[in-house]
Design a protein around this motif. Sequence first.
Motif, short mmCIF file in Angstrom:
data_model
loop_
_atom_site.label_atom_id
_atom_site.label_comp_id
_atom_site.label_asym_id
_atom_site.label_seq_id
_atom_site.Cartn_x
_atom_site.Cartn_y
_atom_site.Cartn_z
N ASP A 29 -17.29 52.07 29.48
CA ASP A 29 -16.79 52.61 30.73
C ASP A 29 -17.65 53.77 31.21
O ASP A 29 -18.11 54.59 30.42
N ARG A 30 -17.82 53.82 32.50
CA ARG A 30 -18.51 54.94 33.12
C ARG A 30 -17.47 55.99 33.46
O ARG A 30 -16.48 55.71 34.12
N VAL A 31 -17.68 57.20 32.97
CA VAL A 31 -16.76 58.31 33.21
C VAL A 31 -17.34 59.16 34.33
O VAL A 31 -18.44 59.70 34.20
N VAL A 32 -16.58 59.26 35.42
CA VAL A 32 -17.06 60.00 36.60
C VAL A 32 -16.14 61.20 36.82
O VAL A 32 -14.94 61.04 37.05
N TYR A 33 -16.73 62.38 36.75
CA TYR A 33 -15.99 63.63 36.95
C TYR A 33 -15.97 63.98 38.43
O TYR A 33 -16.83 63.56 39.20
N PRO A 34 -14.99 64.79 38.85
CA PRO A 34 -14.97 65.26 40.23
C PRO A 34 -16.27 66.01 40.60
O PRO A 34 -16.91 66.58 39.71
N PRO A 35 -16.63 66.01 41.87
CA PRO A 35 -17.88 66.65 42.31
C PRO A 35 -18.04 68.11 41.86
O PRO A 35 -19.16 68.55 41.60
N ALA A 36 -16.95 68.85 41.74
CA ALA A 36 -17.05 70.27 41.36
C ALA A 36 -17.78 70.47 40.05
O ALA A 36 -18.46 71.49 39.86
N PHE A 37 -17.68 69.52 39.13
CA PHE A 37 -18.34 69.66 37.82
C PHE A 37 -19.86 69.70 37.92
O PHE A 37 -20.53 70.26 37.07
N SER A 38 -20.42 69.11 38.95
CA SER A 38 -21.88 69.12 39.10
C SER A 38 -22.36 70.33 39.88
O SER A 38 -23.57 70.55 40.01
N GLU A 39 -21.44 71.15 40.38
CA GLU A 39 -21.82 72.30 41.20
C GLU A 39 -21.76 73.63 40.46
O GLU A 39 -22.16 74.65 41.00
N PHE A 40 -21.21 73.62 39.24
CA PHE A 40 -21.08 74.87 38.52
C PHE A 40 -21.76 74.82 37.18
O PHE A 40 -21.94 73.86 36.56
#
Length: 160
Positions: free
Chosen positions: A149-160
């Motif tokens: 499975d591909r686990v996709v985090y909310p966009p905020a995780f890539s901004e901090f």
Amino acid sequence: MTLRPMQPGDETAVSALLTTAFDGPLEAQLVSRLRADGDMALELLAEEDGRIFGYVAFVRLQEPEGWLSLSPVAVAPSRQRRGIGSDLIRMGLDQARQAGARAITVLGDPDYYTRFGFTLKAAEHLQSPFAGPHFMLYPIAAKTAGRSDRVVYPPAFSEF
């Protein structure tokens, strides 16, 4: 000590706790952004005499459907090593199961998180930007053996 859901008006105290517990504002900013984006599934607090000294959050993952991530857990430095974080995590896992979560990821110390049922083995086939020796899964209703499975985090995780 009382464990309870976060309520409107608790945001400032939670931000102060996160800033202290994580030696800076980044975790507090991440939590605020996740909350503003509607990505929080569950936030729990530990308090005593009206003072908040423990916090745990469970964030909705974008994929797979029904999966959450435990992120973050924080306890005031003066209250650490007393089981407060463990109590918050256990309560959160129970509430997440009752709410129908299918699985929960965490990124952290395996020696700590495996005591709650998180496993490295269950996460080894998952595709995630956080995959590695500290990425674990708490499977509830998800069969993970042999899955990728591909686990996709909310966009905020890539901004901090």
